[in-house]
Design a protein around this motif. Structure first.
Motif, PDB file in Angstrom:
ATOM      1  N   LYS A 233       0.911  -1.579  -0.300  1.00 34.01           N
ATOM      2  CA  LYS A 233      -0.274  -0.291  -0.005  1.00 34.01           C
ATOM      3  C   LYS A 233       0.384   1.674   0.031  1.00 34.01           C
ATOM      4  N   TRP A 234       2.201   1.350   0.300  1.00 39.40           N
ATOM      5  CA  TRP A 234       3.031   2.366   0.360  1.00 39.40           C
ATOM      6  C   TRP A 234       3.236   2.479  -1.309  1.00 39.40           C
ATOM      7  N   GLN A 235       4.044   1.926  -1.519  1.00 40.17           N
ATOM      8  CA  GLN A 235       4.569   1.739  -2.988  1.00 40.17           C
ATOM      9  C   GLN A 235       3.636   2.345  -3.421  1.00 40.17           C
ATOM     10  N   SER A 236       1.707   2.481  -3.413  1.00 38.10           N
ATOM     11  CA  SER A 236       0.933   2.536  -3.995  1.00 38.10           C
ATOM     12  C   SER A 236       1.234   4.381  -3.839  1.00 38.10           C
ATOM     13  N   GLU A 237       1.661   4.909  -3.404  1.00 33.43           N
ATOM     14  CA  GLU A 237       0.802   6.105  -2.901  1.00 33.43           C
ATOM     15  C   GLU A 237       2.819   6.397  -3.411  1.00 33.43           C
ATOM     16  N   TRP A 238       3.609   6.465  -4.012  1.00 37.69           N
ATOM     17  CA  TRP A 238       4.678   7.411  -4.321  1.00 37.69           C
ATOM     18  C   TRP A 238       4.982   6.220  -5.379  1.00 37.69           C
ATOM     19  N   LEU A 239       4.435   5.257  -6.358  1.00 31.78           N
ATOM     20  CA  LEU A 239       4.125   5.133  -7.357  1.00 31.78           C
ATOM     21  C   LEU A 239       3.771   6.085  -8.909  1.00 31.78           C
ATOM     22  N   LYS A 240       4.988   6.062  -9.273  1.00 35.34           N
ATOM     23  CA  LYS A 240       3.980   7.627 -10.369  1.00 35.34           C
ATOM     24  C   LYS A 240       3.276   6.953 -11.927  1.00 35.34           C
ATOM     25  N   ASP A 241       4.280   7.297 -12.573  1.00 35.23           N
ATOM     26  CA  ASP A 241       3.562   6.450 -13.771  1.00 35.23           C
ATOM     27  C   ASP A 241       4.799   4.863 -13.896  1.00 35.23           C
ATOM     28  N   ARG A 242       3.299   3.719 -14.834  1.00 33.85           N
ATOM     29  CA  ARG A 242       4.066   2.792 -14.411  1.00 33.85           C
ATOM     30  C   ARG A 242       4.543   1.727 -15.625  1.00 33.85           C
ATOM     31  N   ASN A 243       4.734   2.228 -16.881  1.00 35.88           N
ATOM     32  CA  ASN A 243       4.900   1.646 -17.643  1.00 35.88           C
ATOM     33  C   ASN A 243       6.130   1.247 -18.440  1.00 35.88           C
ATOM     34  N   ASN A 244       6.523   0.779 -18.957  1.00 38.81           N
ATOM     35  CA  ASN A 244       7.838   0.312 -19.529  1.00 38.81           C
ATOM     36  C   ASN A 244       7.838  -0.349 -20.922  1.00 38.81           C
ATOM     37  N   MET A 245       9.220  -0.393 -21.669  1.00 41.93           N
ATOM     38  CA  MET A 245       9.340  -0.699 -22.894  1.00 41.93           C
ATOM     39  C   MET A 245      10.770  -2.026 -22.492  1.00 41.93           C
ATOM     40  N   ALA A 246      11.141  -3.068 -23.458  1.00 45.21           N
ATOM     41  CA  ALA A 246      11.671  -4.209 -23.249  1.00 45.21           C
ATOM     42  C   ALA A 246      11.164  -4.237 -24.932  1.00 45.21           C
ATOM     43  N   PHE A 247      13.178  -5.043 -25.386  1.00 49.00           N
ATOM     44  CA  PHE A 247      13.675  -5.699 -26.247  1.00 49.00           C
ATOM     45  C   PHE A 247      14.377  -6.925 -25.907  1.00 49.00           C
ATOM     46  N   ASP A 248      14.103  -7.381 -26.754  1.00 50.24           N
ATOM     47  CA  ASP A 248      14.576  -8.858 -26.264  1.00 50.24           C
ATOM     48  C   ASP A 248      15.212 -10.217 -27.470  1.00 50.24           C
ATOM     49  N   ALA A 249      16.397  -9.782 -27.371  1.00 45.19           N
ATOM     50  CA  ALA A 249      17.110 -11.174 -28.456  1.00 45.19           C
ATOM     51  C   ALA A 249      18.174 -12.262 -27.370  1.00 45.19           C
ATOM     52  N   LYS A 250      17.472 -13.778 -28.101  1.00 44.16           N
ATOM     53  CA  LYS A 250      18.307 -14.343 -27.346  1.00 44.16           C
ATOM     54  C   LYS A 250      18.772 -15.769 -28.386  1.00 44.16           C
ATOM     55  N   VAL A 251      19.247 -16.626 -27.836  1.00 49.14           N
ATOM     56  CA  VAL A 251      20.246 -17.724 -29.110  1.00 49.14           C
ATOM     57  C   VAL A 251      19.437 -18.930 -27.822  1.00 49.14           C
ATOM     58  N   SER A 252      19.161 -19.932 -28.520  1.00 46.62           N
ATOM     59  CA  SER A 252      18.513 -21.387 -27.642  1.00 46.62           C
ATOM     60  C   SER A 252      18.560 -22.766 -28.403  1.00 46.62           C
ATOM     61  N   PHE A 253      19.176 -23.172 -27.424  1.00 49.13           N
ATOM     62  CA  PHE A 253      19.732 -25.228 -28.118  1.00 49.13           C
ATOM     63  C   PHE A 253      18.693 -25.724 -27.338  1.00 49.13           C
ATOM     64  N   ARG A 254      18.534 -26.608 -28.046  1.00 52.53           N
ATOM     65  CA  ARG A 254      17.300 -28.110 -28.135  1.00 52.53           C
ATOM     66  C   ARG A 254      18.209 -28.989 -27.723  1.00 52.53           C
ATOM     67  N   LYS A 255      18.497 -30.146 -27.704  1.00 54.36           N
ATOM     68  CA  LYS A 255      18.137 -31.365 -27.022  1.00 54.36           C
ATOM     69  C   LYS A 255      17.099 -32.443 -28.249  1.00 54.36           C
ATOM     70  N   LEU A 256      17.202 -33.307 -28.716  1.00 61.07           N
ATOM     71  CA  LEU A 256      16.513 -33.154 -29.487  1.00 61.07           C
ATOM     72  C   LEU A 256      16.091 -35.023 -29.730  1.00 61.07           C
ATOM     73  N   PRO A 257      15.452 -36.128 -29.756  1.00 63.65           N
ATOM     74  CA  PRO A 257      15.274 -37.115 -29.297  1.00 63.65           C
ATOM     75  C   PRO A 257      16.441 -38.152 -29.585  1.00 63.65           C
ATOM     76  N   GLN A 258      17.176 -37.834 -31.286  1.00 60.01           N
ATOM     77  CA  GLN A 258      18.057 -38.103 -31.996  1.00 60.01           C
ATOM     78  C   GLN A 258      19.202 -38.182 -31.074  1.00 60.01           C
ATOM     79  N   ASP A 259      19.097 -37.234 -29.876  1.00 61.02           N
ATOM     80  CA  ASP A 259      20.482 -37.117 -29.106  1.00 61.02           C
ATOM     81  C   ASP A 259      20.649 -38.322 -27.864  1.00 61.02           C
ATOM     82  N   SER A 260      19.411 -38.801 -27.966  1.00 57.53           N
ATOM     83  CA  SER A 260      19.493 -40.197 -26.830  1.00 57.53           C
ATOM     84  C   SER A 260      20.171 -39.028 -24.953  1.00 57.53           C
ATOM     85  N   ASP A 261      19.133 -38.403 -24.351  1.00 58.37           N
ATOM     86  CA  ASP A 261      19.540 -37.622 -24.111  1.00 58.37           C
ATOM     87  C   ASP A 261      18.639 -37.299 -22.904  1.00 58.37           C
TER      88      ASP A 261
END
Length: 419
Positions: A36-64
């Motif tokens: 409730k205290w943060q609601s009294e002093w937090l005014k504007d609340r919107n932001n924007m983010a941009f994200d980039a990621k590289v992923s690796f996935r084991k597959l069934p033929q990898d026998s993991d």
């Protein structure tokens, strides 16, 4: 517009999986209010983010075996640029703030760049769709933090370097053979783990939309029948058994005092030394956690345990409690009991616990703010050739960080070897 995209024909049914994935996304978010205290002093609340990621996935033929148990999850490394200039804070004149004098500007949160790792587990999928959840851990650097010059009302971020945690639900659709669209909703959190003050933390809830491309090392897809490629057994093989073992966690931590922050913010007038200061002393803590654990599957173990913590800062707490009229001797010791859970993926594991204090005497401020229960969450790595794990943990009270720890974890009578 989608009719112009190179959609696959029915004859080109998506019966292939890929090891590698590159994804970019946009995330319009909104800061969450923690109390409730943060609601009294937090005014504007919107932001924007941009994200980039590289992923690796084991597959069934990898026998993991681990990958099979989790439905062939993706492991990712990503970077996120979070633009928070739209998040502002301002404390007006109010009885809530005691002696604080209002300033003539709004404090801004500041932009954050984050490097993180992600575990993304699918829970349902077919040739085109995939639905799952993700867990993220990382470190962020903030352009702005609390300071007395131009950020005096910024209780959210108190240090340049911050711990990052995220979780969310996601879905993706394969539009073409090697590319598609993604979306979902994410919760993410930045804080300094009580290593500095203030440490309210910044919590965001954000929908997102993205696009991705897929590829393999050999530039050709491995073809499997859909049912064969996507089938998996969530139960570990019986040959691994479910052993009972005793685990000891030895931790060294660091923290600053919330009581010092509250006193210098709200209990003294502007003419007094330390009024709304920005530098806080760090204290070392030590703890021994024990757990009687049962590993009932290759990827999971649960149990119960005890937690003994020592922090030689009780004399400082006595001083700050006396300033508000609470006299009495305090103790450097805390004792708790709780439940524990650990999820394993090869040499990495995510440990979580929920505890309850059976003894703690840290003063009236602590009784009001900490509640009688606490949480721990940590990421660990098993050292090759040993059963020993090392990692970092954050201990919190109702998600508010109490301290950050480096931990060595040692299992005894542990006959199971997952490697």
């Amino acid at each position: 517009m989608l009719s112009l995209l190179p959609l696959l024909t029915e004859a080109e049914e998506l019966d292939t999986l890929h090891h590698w994935k590159l994804e970019v996304s946009a995330m319009p978010g909104r800061a969450l209010v923690a109390d409730k205290w943060q609601s009294e002093w937090l005014k504007d609340r919107n932001n924007m983010a941009f994200d980039a990621k590289v992923s690796f996935r084991k597959l069934p033929q990898d026998s993991d075996a681990f990958a099979k148990d989790y439905g062939y999850p993706a492991l990712s490394v990503g970077v996120r640029w979070q633009m928070n200039h739209g998040v502002t804070m301002h404390k007006p004149l109010s009885n809530s703030w005691r002696y604080i004098e209002e300033v003539d500007y709004d404090s801004k949160m500041g932009n954050i760049i984050t490097l993180y790792g992600q575990f993304n587990r699918p829970v349902w999928q077919n040739n085109r769709w995939q639905v799952g959840y993700n867990l993220d851990f990382g470190v962020g650097y903030s352009h702005r933090k609390y300071n007395v010059e131009n950020g005096i009302d910024n209780e959210m971020i108190g240090a340049r370097w911050n711990i990052f945690f995220g979780m969310g639900a996601n879905a993706s659709y394969r539009v073409g053979k090697n590319w598609g669209l993604s979306g979902g909703v994410q919760f993410y959190h930045h804080s300094n783990g009580a290593m500095n003050r203030p440490n309210k933390g910044a919590n965001f809830l954000s929908p997102y939309i993205g696009a991705f491309v897929l590829w393999d090392d050999d530039n050709k897809a491995e073809k499997h029948h859909t049912a064969q490629a996507l089938s998996h057994n969530n139960k570990s093989s019986k040959e691994y058994g479910s052993p009972l073992y005793l685990q000891f966690d030895l931790s060294v931590g660091t923290r600053t005092l919330l009581e010092e922050w509250l006193y210098t913010q709200f209990e003294i007038t502007p003419d007094k030394e330390g009024y709304r200061k920005a530098d806080f002393k760090s204290y070392i803590t030590y703890s021994l956690q024990t757990g009687l654990m049962y590993r009932y599957a290759r990827r999971w173990a649960s149990g119960i345990g005890t937690d003994i913590c020592y922090g030689n800062y009780h004399k400082q707490l006595e001083k700050y409690n006396s300033y508000i009229g609470n006299e009495g001797k305090l103790s450097p010791w805390s004792v708790g009991i709780g439940i524990r859970h650990e999820a394993f993926y090869h040499r990495f594991s995510l440990a979580m616990s929920l505890g309850y204090y059976v003894y703690r005497n840290m003063g009236e401020w602590a009784k009001e703010l900490e509640k009688p229960y606490y949480e721990r969450i940590g990421l660990f790595y098993n050292i090759p050739g040993t059963k020993i794990k090392i990692g970092g943990q954050v201990k919190a009270h109702l998600t508010k960080a109490d301290l950050t720890e480096f931990t060595i974890s040692i299992p005894l009578s542990f006959h199971y070897s997952p490697f």
